[in-house]
Design a protein around this motif. Structure first.
Motif, PDB file in Angstrom:
ATOM      1  N   ASN A 117       0.875  -1.418  -0.008  1.00  0.00           N
ATOM      2  CA  ASN A 117      -0.127  -0.237   0.108  1.00  0.00           C
ATOM      3  C   ASN A 117       0.578   1.706   0.285  1.00  0.00           C
ATOM      4  O   ASN A 117       0.180   2.385  -0.269  1.00  0.00           O
ATOM      5  N   GLU A 121     -11.113  -3.740   3.267  1.00  0.00           N
ATOM      6  CA  GLU A 121     -10.691  -4.375   3.400  1.00  0.00           C
ATOM      7  C   GLU A 121     -10.927  -5.812   1.995  1.00  0.00           C
ATOM      8  O   GLU A 121     -12.120  -6.608   2.211  1.00  0.00           O
ATOM      9  N   ASN A 122     -10.122  -6.121   0.730  1.00  0.00           N
ATOM     10  CA  ASN A 122     -10.584  -6.359  -0.628  1.00  0.00           C
ATOM     11  C   ASN A 122     -12.628  -6.633  -0.071  1.00  0.00           C
ATOM     12  O   ASN A 122     -13.483  -7.490  -0.239  1.00  0.00           O
ATOM     13  N   LEU A 154      -7.807  -0.673   1.038  1.00  0.00           N
ATOM     14  CA  LEU A 154      -6.789  -1.374   0.974  1.00  0.00           C
ATOM     15  C   LEU A 154      -6.877  -2.005  -0.501  1.00  0.00           C
ATOM     16  O   LEU A 154      -7.840  -2.050  -1.519  1.00  0.00           O
ATOM     17  N   ILE A 186      -0.006  -4.653   4.645  1.00  0.00           N
ATOM     18  CA  ILE A 186      -0.334  -3.568   4.719  1.00  0.00           C
ATOM     19  C   ILE A 186       0.495  -3.167   5.852  1.00  0.00           C
ATOM     20  O   ILE A 186       0.177  -3.273   7.099  1.00  0.00           O
ATOM     21  N   ALA A 216      -2.500  -8.978   4.415  1.00  0.00           N
ATOM     22  CA  ALA A 216      -3.925  -8.498   3.860  1.00  0.00           C
ATOM     23  C   ALA A 216      -5.035  -9.294   3.448  1.00  0.00           C
ATOM     24  O   ALA A 216      -4.350  -9.997   2.225  1.00  0.00           O
TER      25      ALA A 216
END
Length: 734
Positions: free
Chosen positions: A474, A686-687, A555, A566, A660
């Protein structure tokens, strides 16, 4: 959420599964066992669904009967757990039953606490070195059901009544929830409050593919409306101890919390039946936190605390002096497992037992290489498993074999109206004192140790299962100034105060008669919308990102099976940088991340930024974007300390990293309750692309819960200030 919003009649109807209590509520803080009902196996929709085998369940009792032992039943392994008989209860320690693991047998016991199960025919073990973050490697347990009711009532844990208590199952602290490594937990929560919603967070639990059960209203769910019921379902992938607590505004500060233990292996051996229930260390006031909140908002100064409790036991004033100190009995020459959990709202503690050594074996669900100490610094939300070494001759140093158990507030991480009694508990060796009306107090003296505001030294906290941290995905090393990045893509977060809100502004903050100083760590002081949780609004994420008070960080999309990391830098500047109306001054903050353990790559009390007034050159110069990687020798990427709460030092900074690998909407926040309510929090998405499919099966349940909440909240007569409904939420909501 003023006082009117937290008080109602204490007349409630008990469910048949709640606990009885005396009419005057006088012993709600006693040391009697507090065990919720655990029911039989049922089917579950997890990729590893446990089977239901009532015939086997009939011959496997829920508890050991008081004697720790492991055995086989019809080719099913049963692991007995080592609860001390002092804890009473319905029959000793919990039996960990694995009906779907017929090719395995137990290997856990006093002679070998590192092993849990071993394969009968192959050279395979499930033990202290098993990757507990991999759902396919941990044991396949059973489903255990629990029931909690949230109610309001006066409580007097230290002899002085606090009128506006909020409790689980009529007890403070709430019932001790016990389960086993690999079990699925189903906890049904009923809200009997009159003026408040509620939600329950399971502190430290990974919540892999169950992020919508994390219990953070406004992010993962709507609050549970008064009169409504909701069932949380998740798996115990880790083992160790934690706590559950309300994440609705400041509620846990009024009593809505309790301990939870997941039995599993340990990094050091100890004797049979020598494990005590968790010790919850708490600061306490005789007024509701909802009374304190508006005073803090107006003055800008956090309230002073009044007392300290161990498991809801304390002493204050003439009435409190009649209450007995929290007491444990040790056996000579034996090791005893003690579980320490800081459940305070504003205080870091230093725990010690006079003349005794503690062997630290676990922190925050992470087993560690054992080390010895005489004292232990514990920040809010942090947990430790320690082995207390029984003395060879306890009557040599103290004639009666009695020793003080001390809970000392850390300097500059606590604030009390006057000095609290640090002699909070007693360790005894002579069990004849159990039957005495007035046993002698200890005469022991404390060792000399530091009580500074700090975490345990990182070099001591060595995880047993090693991690090697990878470089961040990131951080672009070519972008020198992160302020050129969109706010949702930044990675340096400065904790400070912002003058926010006021008349004729478009901000959602209440009260709005003027601008108030509120804590924040990203774009603006954090504030959620109870009725519109993030998880149900991800289709409009681009719009959410533009709302500063939601403080969203997104993210990079990754494959959760890849080893992607991350990195974040969190600072507590003194005076700099200058950012408009933001105010910076030194204060320490226990920072908690949901859904992950983070690796602590660096923790420093030095300022990240330059401060010309004191000729300080900031340490941030060592960590420009091209140097925020594992090639930098100032950062520890080789099996660093990892945990879910880290203390951000006053005027200093921390560099943390996490994998992550757990899609969801997670909150990162200060665990000083007043700071979180003020706005010291942010969301991490996240995702995003993987979230809908994971929660698809449970989404209708979450939506129905929100429908009930909106219906309740939409009726002005349900609100404490029905003439001004906007006054209902006067803090961040978390």
């Amino acid at each position: 959420m003023r006082l009117a919003s937290v008080w109602t009649s204490v007349v409630q109807v008990f469910s048949f599964l709640t606990f009885s209590s005396p009419e005057d509520g006088s012993d709600l803080s006693s040391q009697r066992p507090q065990v919720p009902i655990a029911l039989e196996d049922v089917h579950h929709h997890h990729p590893f669904p446990p089977s239901s085998n009532n015939a086997v369940d009939d011959v496997v009792p829920l508890y050991t009967g008081g004697k720790e032992r492991s055995y086989m039943v019809n080719d099913h392994p049963v692991v007995g757990t080592p609860k001390s008989p002092q804890e009473g209860g319905p029959g000793g320690g919990l039996n960990c039953h694995y009906p779907d693991m017929k090719d395995w047998e137990p290997c856990y016991g006093p002679e070998n606490r590192t092993c849990w199960l071993k394969h009968k025919y192959e050279d395979k073990r499930i033990d202290i070195m098993t990757d507990y973050e991999n759902e396919w490697e941990i044991p396949k347990g059973k489903v255990r059901k629990f029931y909690l009711e949230v109610s309001e009532q006066p409580i007097s844990p230290d002899g002085t009544t606090m009128e506006h208590g909020k409790v689980f199952n009529r007890t403070y602290p709430g019932p001790w929830i016990e389960a086993c490594w690999g079990d699925w937990l189903e906890v049904t929560v009923k809200n009997n409050l009159r003026w408040n919603g509620t939600s329950v967070h399971w502190h430290g639990f990974r919540q892999l593919e169950s992020f919508h059960m994390d219990g953070v209203n406004g992010i993962t769910e709507c609050p549970i409306a008064p009169g409504d019921t909701f069932t949380y379902r998740f798996r115990a992938m880790q083992y160790g101890s934690a706590w559950y607590h309300s994440h609705y505004s400041l509620q846990y500060g009024d009593g809505l919390l309790g301990p939870i233990t997941i039995y599993g292996p340990s990094t050091a051996n100890f004797e049979a039946n020598e494990a005590f229930k968790p010790l919850l260390l708490t600061d306490w006031n005789h007024r509701s936190v909802f009374e304190d909140w508006p005073l803090m908002l107006k003055s800008g100064v956090a309230p002073s605390m009044t007392n300290i409790l161990i498991n809801g036991v304390g002493q204050f004033g003439s009435a409190g002096s009649k209450k007995k100190k929290y007491t444990l009995y040790l056996d000579e020459r034996k090791k005893h497992l003690l579980i320490l959990i800081n459940t305070a709202v504003d205080t870091t503690f230093v725990f010690s037992i006079d003349n005794h050594t503690m062997e630290v074996i676990e922190m925050d669900f992470v087993p560690i290489v054992p080390y010895n100490t005489t004292n232990l610094k514990i920040g809010i939300g942090q947990r430790y498993h320690v082995l207390v070494h029984g003395l060879k001759n306890p009557y040599e140093a103290e004639r009666y074999g009695n020793y003080w158990m001390r809970v000392t507030p850390a300097r500059k991480c606590s604030k009390f109206t006057y000095g609290p009694d640090e002699q909070m508990g007693i360790i005894r060796y002579n069990r004849t004192f159990q039957t005495m009306e007035k046993a002698p107090d200890p005469m022991s003296e404390p060792p000399l140790y530091e009580t500074t505001c700090a975490d345990e030294p990182l070099e001591k906290l060595v995880p047993k299962i090693p991690w090697t941290v990878g470089n961040p995905v990131n951080i672009d090393p070519n972008v020198v100034n992160q302020t050129t990045l969109p706010p949702n893509k930044r990675y340096i977060f400065n904790v400070g105060l912002t003058m926010s809100g006021g008349p004729n502004t478009s901000t959602p903050y209440i009260p709005d008669d003027k601008a108030y100083a509120r804590w924040d760590m990203h774009i603006a002081p954090f504030r959620i919308n109870f009725s519109d949780p993030t998880l149900l609004a991800l289709s409009s994420l681009d719009s959410l990102i533009t709302q500063p008070h939601l403080d969203i960080v997104t993210l990079p999309t990754t494959d959760p099976n890849d080893d992607k990391w991350i990195w974040m830098v969190i600072t507590a500047p003194d005076k700099v940088p200058t950012e408009g109306q933001r105010i910076f001054f030194p204060a320490a903050h226990p920072i908690h991340l949901h859904g992950h353990d983070f690796a602590v790559l660096r923790q420093s009390s030095k300022n990240w930024y330059d401060d010309p007034d004191i000729s300080h050159i900031g340490e941030g110069r060592w960590f420009t974007p091209d140097k925020l990687n594992c090639e930098n020798e100032r950062l520890d990427c080789d099996n660093p300390t990892r945990r879910d709460v880290v203390l951000l030092p006053a005027s200093g900074y921390v560099v943390v990293a996490f994998k992550a690998d757990n899609p969801g909407a997670w909150i990162l926040h200060c665990h000083i309750a007043f700071h979180a309510s003020s706005g010291l929090a942010m969301q991490i998405i996240e995702n995003k692309e993987l979230i809908p499919a994971i929660m698809e099966k449970d989404k209708p349940v979450i939506e129905e819960k929100c429908r009930k909440w909106r219906e309740w909240h939409g009726e002005p007569r349900n609100l404490w200030d029905y003439e001004e409904p906007k006054h209902f939420q006067d803090d961040s909501g978390v």
